[in-house]
Design an enzyme around this catalytic site. Structure first.
Site, PDB file in Angstrom:
ATOM      1  N   GLU A 280      -2.511 -56.917 -70.559  1.00 24.38           N
ATOM      2  CA  GLU A 280      -2.581 -55.712 -69.728  1.00 24.38           C
ATOM      3  C   GLU A 280      -1.993 -54.501 -70.464  1.00 24.38           C
ATOM      4  O   GLU A 280      -2.511 -53.388 -70.351  1.00 24.38           O
ATOM      5  CB  GLU A 280      -1.829 -55.947 -68.403  1.00 24.38           C
ATOM      6  CG  GLU A 280      -2.103 -54.890 -67.356  1.00 24.38           C
ATOM      7  CD  GLU A 280      -1.688 -55.324 -65.945  1.00 24.38           C
ATOM      8  OE1 GLU A 280      -1.704 -56.530 -65.655  1.00 24.38           O
ATOM      9  OE2 GLU A 280      -1.349 -54.446 -65.140  1.00 24.38           O
ATOM     10  N   GLU A 283      -4.542 -53.261 -72.721  1.00 21.99           N
ATOM     11  CA  GLU A 283      -5.552 -52.519 -71.961  1.00 21.99           C
ATOM     12  C   GLU A 283      -5.031 -51.120 -71.619  1.00 21.99           C
ATOM     13  O   GLU A 283      -5.759 -50.125 -71.735  1.00 21.99           O
ATOM     14  CB  GLU A 283      -5.857 -53.292 -70.669  1.00 21.99           C
ATOM     15  CG  GLU A 283      -6.978 -52.712 -69.842  1.00 21.99           C
ATOM     16  CD  GLU A 283      -7.170 -53.479 -68.516  1.00 21.99           C
ATOM     17  OE1 GLU A 283      -6.280 -54.265 -68.137  1.00 21.99           O
ATOM     18  OE2 GLU A 283      -8.215 -53.278 -67.873  1.00 21.99           O
ATOM     19  N   CYS A 300      -2.293 -57.962 -60.248  1.00 23.60           N
ATOM     20  CA  CYS A 300      -1.716 -59.306 -60.066  1.00 23.60           C
ATOM     21  C   CYS A 300      -1.710 -59.723 -58.611  1.00 23.60           C
ATOM     22  O   CYS A 300      -1.661 -60.903 -58.302  1.00 23.60           O
ATOM     23  CB  CYS A 300      -0.282 -59.366 -60.556  1.00 23.60           C
ATOM     24  SG  CYS A 300      -0.032 -58.486 -62.059  1.00 23.60           S
ATOM     25  N   SER A 320      -6.691 -52.955 -63.332  1.00 19.45           N
ATOM     26  CA  SER A 320      -6.703 -53.667 -64.603  1.00 19.45           C
ATOM     27  C   SER A 320      -7.703 -54.811 -64.494  1.00 19.45           C
ATOM     28  O   SER A 320      -7.743 -55.518 -63.482  1.00 19.45           O
ATOM     29  CB  SER A 320      -5.315 -54.224 -64.888  1.00 19.45           C
ATOM     30  OG  SER A 320      -5.406 -55.245 -65.855  1.00 19.45           O
ATOM     31  N   LYS A 359      -2.953 -65.905 -52.629  1.00 20.59           N
ATOM     32  CA  LYS A 359      -3.318 -66.620 -53.864  1.00 20.59           C
ATOM     33  C   LYS A 359      -4.281 -67.763 -53.574  1.00 20.59           C
ATOM     34  O   LYS A 359      -5.060 -68.167 -54.417  1.00 20.59           O
ATOM     35  CB  LYS A 359      -2.070 -67.155 -54.565  1.00 20.59           C
ATOM     36  CG  LYS A 359      -1.231 -66.077 -55.243  1.00 20.59           C
ATOM     37  CD  LYS A 359      -1.847 -65.594 -56.548  1.00 20.59           C
ATOM     38  CE  LYS A 359      -1.095 -64.386 -57.090  1.00 20.59           C
ATOM     39  NZ  LYS A 359      -1.811 -63.726 -58.192  1.00 20.59           N
ATOM     40  N   GLU A 362      -7.376 -65.983 -53.583  1.00 13.21           N
ATOM     41  CA  GLU A 362      -7.723 -65.546 -54.945  1.00 13.21           C
ATOM     42  C   GLU A 362      -8.348 -66.675 -55.755  1.00 13.21           C
ATOM     43  O   GLU A 362      -9.350 -66.479 -56.448  1.00 13.21           O
ATOM     44  CB  GLU A 362      -6.472 -65.028 -55.670  1.00 13.21           C
ATOM     45  CG  GLU A 362      -6.781 -64.476 -57.048  1.00 13.21           C
ATOM     46  CD  GLU A 362      -5.531 -64.303 -57.916  1.00 13.21           C
ATOM     47  OE1 GLU A 362      -5.141 -63.166 -58.164  1.00 13.21           O
ATOM     48  OE2 GLU A 362      -4.941 -65.326 -58.336  1.00 13.21           O
ATOM     49  N   GLU A 367     -15.475 -64.111 -58.279  1.00 16.21           N
ATOM     50  CA  GLU A 367     -15.343 -63.342 -59.515  1.00 16.21           C
ATOM     51  C   GLU A 367     -14.511 -64.087 -60.556  1.00 16.21           C
ATOM     52  O   GLU A 367     -14.556 -63.768 -61.740  1.00 16.21           O
ATOM     53  CB  GLU A 367     -14.683 -61.979 -59.235  1.00 16.21           C
ATOM     54  CG  GLU A 367     -15.515 -61.012 -58.412  1.00 16.21           C
ATOM     55  CD  GLU A 367     -15.309 -61.198 -56.906  1.00 16.21           C
ATOM     56  OE1 GLU A 367     -14.733 -62.227 -56.499  1.00 16.21           O
ATOM     57  OE2 GLU A 367     -15.726 -60.304 -56.146  1.00 16.21           O
ATOM     58  N   CYS A 505       6.533 -60.322 -54.930  1.00 17.52           N
ATOM     59  CA  CYS A 505       6.161 -61.712 -54.637  1.00 17.52           C
ATOM     60  C   CYS A 505       7.304 -62.517 -54.035  1.00 17.52           C
ATOM     61  O   CYS A 505       7.071 -63.464 -53.278  1.00 17.52           O
ATOM     62  CB  CYS A 505       5.697 -62.398 -55.907  1.00 17.52           C
ATOM     63  SG  CYS A 505       4.395 -61.491 -56.742  1.00 17.52           S
TER      64      CYS A 505
END
Lengths: 666, 157
Positions: A280, A283, A300, A320, A359, A362, A367, A505
Site C-alpha cells: 500500500e 501504491e 483494510c 487502495s 470480515k 469480505e 471480487e 479493529c
C-alpha cells in the site's frame, strides 16, 4: 460554588455531566440500564434507571439533568419493585432459551435478572416465536430475543449513519427490522456488526462458523491452517480473566490452544499486515508521484469499503486496490502455501480468526475470488475462538505460550498496531519515511502523533518534499462527513484511514462484548506495547516478507505478480433495486429506466422523463416500451442517466435518449 | 383515474413543494397516499432516497400511523368507529355484519374486487352520533347493522 448531588445520603460533586445517571455512576453505583449508552442519544425507554428524587418523585436518571442540591435515592423499596416488574415484563415477552443462546453470559437481560433478584416471572410467556434471519454470513437476527431498547437502531443511525435497522409498527406489534421487513442481506447493512455489540440480548449476534471449523478439523484428509488477526490477542484475555499483559502471552497461548485443537499450522495475520503496508505504501508513493486518485483511502476495513461502494461510488477510485491483510492471507494461503507446505491444494482448509463480523462477508466477496473460488473457507471471530477454547476444555490462562509457524508467523510491530485506529497510517509512515530518506526511523514512537481517541484526527508531516495531510477516522458517520467535505473541497488530504468501528479493529463486533471505554483503551494499549516488545518496527524489514516477494511475487512491491496476488477491485453496490413503474401496461418491450437519484433529479431527470413519455405517446410506442423511474443507476457523477435496454446513457439529453429508443426499436 | 406517470409526477411536485425537507416526511407521505391511495414500497424508497434518509426510517413512520397503508385500498372506504361510546352502543355488531356482507375474513380489510375497504377507527369525536360509520368521508350516525348494509347496497347499485 461547587455543584453537588446528595446520592443515598452521600454528597457527590459534579460539573459537566449531562444527566444524573452519569453522576450516580461516578459515585460507583452501577444503576441498571438497557437503552443508555454514553456515545448515543438518550432514549429513556427501558425505565430501569428510575430513581427517587425528593420533591420530584420517581424519574428516569438518564434523561434528567443534574441540578445542585438534588436529593436522590437509588434504592427505595418502590424503585426496587418497579425495576423487578420491568424485568419480569420483558422476560414474559422473551424467548427464554438462555442455555442455548449464543449471548448467554454476556447478556444484559440475564445479568440484570440475576442482579435484581428475579426469582419467578409472574406473567405468562407470550413471546411470538420467529424465524432467524440467516441471510448474511456476518450476523444473525432473532426477533423473539429483542427487548426493543433501540440500541442497535441508534448505533446504526447515529454512529454509522446507515440506518439499516428501524422500528416497525407500534405498541405491542413493534419490532426492529430492516426496511420493508426485508432480510438483512437486502438492506444497506455494511456488516460492521456494532448492533450485535450494543444489543443487550441475543437479538443480533455474529453468525457462528464454529461447527463448520470443527467438522473440517475432524476430517483426516484435510490440513486446516489458521491465522489470527492482530486485534484478537488484545481481547481474548478478557474472556479468561487476564488483561494486564502486552499481547505476547495471549498470542502465544492462542497458538498453543489452536495446535491442541488440531490446526496444522498457525499463522499471524500481522505478517500479511506487514505485506499490506509494503504494497500500500508503494501504491501511495506512485499515486503521489503521478498525482492520481489522491487522497488514497485505506481499504483494510470491509465495512468501510462496502460503505464507499454503496454511497459514494465516485470515490471508489480512491480506495487502495490492495487487499486487506485477511485478503492477502487468503491469496497466499490458497495459492502459495500448498507449495510451501507440500499439501495438495484440495486438501487445504483455510481459516482466519478476526475481531470482525464484516470480515465474514469480505471473505465471500466475489471480487476476492480466484476463478470463482473463494480463498478463505471459514472466518471465526474472537468470540468464536473463545467458545472453541472452552469447548475443548482448555484452561487457557494456564497454557504455555507457543511460537507461530513460519513463514507467515513472523511480524514487525507495524503489522501488530494495525488493529488500532491510526495503526495503518503509522505503519505506512514508518515504511514511507525510511524508504524515502534512507534514515533510521525504527523507533516505535516515531509517529505516535497519529494515535488518539477521537473519531476524526488530522496530522501533517513533511515528506517527499512536501507537506502530506493525513486524516484518521473511525465511525462511518465521521467518514461520511469527511467524504462530503472532500467533495466540496472543504477538506484536502493525501491519505485517509477509515475504520468503521470505534477505536479501530480492537473495538470490532467480533471481539468479546464490552460496554465501557476502559476496556477498549486497554486493548489499544496492549497492541502498542506489543509493538514495543518486538524486535522490528518497519514492515519492509520483515525478512519473510522479502522472501515471499523474492520467491513468488516478482521481487518487489507493485510488480505484475504482486498485483495478481495482492490486489483487488471494487464495484458499485446498488443500494436500492426498486423502480417506480411509469408505463401503464406491462409489455415485454424495451426497458427504459430514467434515474431519479438525487443527482439526476437535480440535473433534470423530470424533464427527460416528460419528453420520453410524450415521445412514446406520439410515436405510438406504448406497447413496445416499458418506462420506469429507477432509484438509482449509481452513476451520479455523470448525471442525468437514462438506461435504455442494457446501455446507460450518461449526461443524457432528450435527443440522445430518443435516438437510443429509436435505434433499439428498429 | 390518474395515470402512473401523473401520480409519479405529483410525488415529485410534492417533494419540491416541501423543498426535500426530511422533517416534512409525514405531510409528504400524506400527500403521496392521496395520489396512490396507499404507499407503494418503491415510492417509499424513492421518497427516502430523495430526502436522504434511510428507507428503514421511512418505513418506520409509514407503519407507525394507522392512517398510512402499505397495501392498496378499495375504491370506497368504510370506517366504523370503535371508540368507547360507539363500542358500548354495539359497533362490533356493525363490523361483524359488514365483514359478512363484504366476505372479508379476519385479517382481510379490502374486498377482492377492490371496491371496498373496511377499517375501524378508535374515535371519530362524534360520540353524540354513536355508533358512527364514515363512508367515503361522509359521517352516518346512529347506525345499525341493517342500515350499514343498506349503505353498501346503495353504492353497489
Amino acid at each position: 460554588m461547587e455543584k453537588y448531588l446528595m446520592i443515598n445520603g452521600i454528597k457527590v460533586f459534579f460539573d459537566n455531566e449531562k444527566n444524573i445517571l452519569e453522576v450516580i455512576r461516578k459515585a460507583k453505583i452501577e444503576l441498571p440500564t438497557f437503552c443508555y449508552h454514553s456515545e448515543l442519544s438518550t432514549y429513556g425507554s427501558c425505565r430501569l434507571c428510575m430513581v427517587e428524587v425528593e420533591s420530584m418523585g420517581i424519574i428516569p436518571a438518564c434523561s434528567t439533568p443534574p441540578s445542585s442540591g438534588m436529593v436522590i435515592n437509588t434504592n427505595t423499596e418502590k424503585i426496587i419493585n418497579l425495576r423487578k416488574i420491568v424485568i419480569e415484563l420483558l422476560l414474559a415477552n422473551h424467548d427464554r432459551e438462555c442455555t442455548t443462546c449464543q449471548k448467554s453470559q454476556s447478556c444484559k437481560l440475564q445479568t440484570l435478572a440475576r442482579r435484581l433478584g428475579i426469582e419467578t416471572v409472574r406473567f405468562k410467556n407470550v413471546v411470538r416465536k420467529t424465524d432467524k434471519d440467516l441471510s448474511t454470513y456476518a450476523l444473525v437476527r432473532q426477533q423473539d430475543k429483542c427487548i426493543l431498547c433501540g440500541d442497535c437502531v441508534r448505533f446504526c443511525d447515529e454512529i454509522q449513519s446507515i440506518g439499516a435497522l428501524g422500528f416497525v409498527n407500534r405498541g405491542s406489534k413493534s419490532v426492529v427490522c430492516p426496511s420493508f421487513s426485508k432480510d438483512l442481506e437486502l438492506s444497506e447493512c455494511v456488516y460492521c456488526g456494532q448492533c450485535s455489540r450494543v444489543c443487550p440480548t441475543g437479538a443480533v449476534i455474529p453468525r457462528s462458523e464454529v461447527k463448520e471449523v470443527w467438522k473440517a478439523l475432524s476430517d483426516k484428509n484435510k490440513k486446516v491452517i489458521v491465522a489470527i488477526a492482530p486485534a484478537v490477542r488484545a481481547a481474548i484475555g478478557e474472556v479468561f480473566g487476564f488483561t494486564r499483559e502486552n499481547g505476547t502471552e495471549a498470542a502465544g497461548k492462542i497458538v498453543t490452544a489452536l495446535k491442541i485443537m488440531g490446526f496444522y499450522k498457525v499463522f499471524d495475520v500481522s505478517f500479511t499486515a506487514d505485506m499490506t503496508i509494503v504494497e500500500e505504501a508503494n501504491e501511495f508513493l506512485e499515486r503521489i508521484k503521478e498525482g492520481n486518485n489522491i487522497p488514497l483511502f485505506t481499504s483494510c476495513c470491509p465495512a468501510w469499503v462496502k460503505f464507499v461502494e454503496q454511497y459514494y461510488p465516485e470515490f471508489i477510485k480512491n480506495l487502495s486496490t490492495c487487499r486487506s491483510p485477511q485478503g492477502m492471507y487468503g491469496a497466499i494461503a490458497r495459492r502459495i502455501m500448498p507449495n510451501v507446505l507440500s499439501v495438495k491444494k484440495e486438501d487445504l482448509v483455510v481459516v482466519s480468526v478476526m475481531p470482525c463480523t464484516a470480515k465474514k462477508y469480505e471473505a465471500r466477496r466475489r471480487e476476492l475470488a480466484n476463478n470463482g473460488e473463494i480463498d478463505i473457507d471459514y472466518v471465526i471471530t474472537t468470540q468464536e475462538l473463545a467458545i472453541m477454547i472452552e469447548e475443548s476444555g482448555l484452561r487457557f490462562q494456564d497454557l504455555d505460550a507457543y511460537a507461530f509457524d513460519m513463514p507467515l508467523g513472523f511480524k514487525t510491530g507495524a503489522g501488530v498496531i494495525f488493529g488500532n485506529s491510526g495503526g495503518v497510517t503509522e505503519a505506512v509512515l514508518r515504511n514511507v519515511a525510511s524508504d524515502i530518506t534512507g534514515g533510521e526511523y525504527d523507533e516505535s514512537e516515531q509517529f505516535s502523533f497519529v494515535r488518539g481517541d477521537d473519531g476524526i484526527r488530522e496530522a501533517k508531516i513533511n515528506l517527499l518534499g512536501r507537506e502530506l495531510k493525513i486524516a484518521i477516522v473511525y465511525g462511518l458517520k465521521n467518514a461520511r462527513q469527511i467524504l462530503r467535505e472532500l467533495k466540496t473541497q472543504k477538506r484536502k488530504y493525501d491519505f485517509v484511514e477509515v475504520m468503521a468501528c470505534p477505536g479501530g479493529c480492537i473495538g470490532g463486533a467480533g471481539q468479546p462484548v464490552y460496554n465501557d471505554l476502559a476496556t477498549r483503551k486497554n486493548r489499544t494499549r496492549i497492541l502498542y506495547e506489543n509493538d514495543k516488545t518486538l524486535e522490528l518496527h518497519k514492515p519492509q524489514d520483515n525478512p519473510y516478507v522479502q522472501k515471499i516477494y523474492n520467491d513468488y511475487l516478482g521481487s518487489k512491491p507493485g510488480s505484475k505478480k504482486a498485483h495478481e496476488y495482492l490486489h483487488t477491485h471494487y464495484t458499485y453496490k446498488k443500494r436500492f433495486k426498486e423502480s417506480v413503474k411509469i408505463s401503464e401496461k406491462n409489455s415485454k418491450g424495451l426497458e427504459v429506466n430514467v434515474c431519479f437519484g438525487n443527482h439526476c433529479m437535480k440535473k433534470g431527470s423530470k424533464e427527460i422523463l416528460k419528453h420520453i413519455v410524450d415521445y412514446v405517446e406520439n410515436k405510438n410506442y406504448k406497447d413496445k416500451v416499458n418506462i420506469a423511474a429507477s432509484i438509482c443507476l449509481e452513476k451520479c457523477f455523470s448525471a442525468p442517466n437514462v438506461k435504455v435496454a442494457d446501455t446507460t446513457i450518461s449526461h443524457a439529453s432528450n435527443e440522445s435518449v430518443k435516438e437510443a429508443i429509436d435505434k433499439e426499436i428498429k | 383515474m390518474k395515470s402512473n406517470y401523473e401520480k409519479f409526477k405529483s410525488v415529485c411536485s410534492i417533494l419540491e413543494k416541501y423543498s426535500f425537507d426530511k422533517s416534512k416526511l409525514i405531510p409528504i407521505l400524506q400527500a403521496t397516499q392521496e395520489e396512490y391511495k396507499y404507499l407503494p414500497q418503491e415510492v417509499l424508497t424513492f421518497i427516502s432516497s430523495a430526502l436522504n434518509i434511510s428507507p428503514a426510517n421511512v418505513y418506520g413512520v409509514a407503519t407507525f400511523y394507522s392512517h398510512f397503508s402499505l397495501i392498496p385500498k378499495g375504491k370506497h372506504i368504510i370506517r366504523v368507529c370503535d371508540g368507547t361510546a360507539c363500542h358500548v352502543k354495539k359497533s362490533e355488531s356493525i363490523i361483524e355484519a359488514l365483514r359478512k356482507k363484504l366476505n372479508l375474513n379476519n385479517s382481510q380489510t379490502t374486498t377482492k374486487d377492490m371496491l371496498f375497504t373496511l377499517e375501524t377507527v378508535s374515535c371519530l369525536g362524534t360520540c353524540g352520533l354513536s355508533p358512527a360509520v364514515v363512508l367515503d368521508g361522509k359521517v352516518y350516525g346512529q347506525m345499525t347493522p341493517s342500515k350499514a348494509i343498506a349503505l353498501i347496497d346503495q353504492i353497489k347499485e
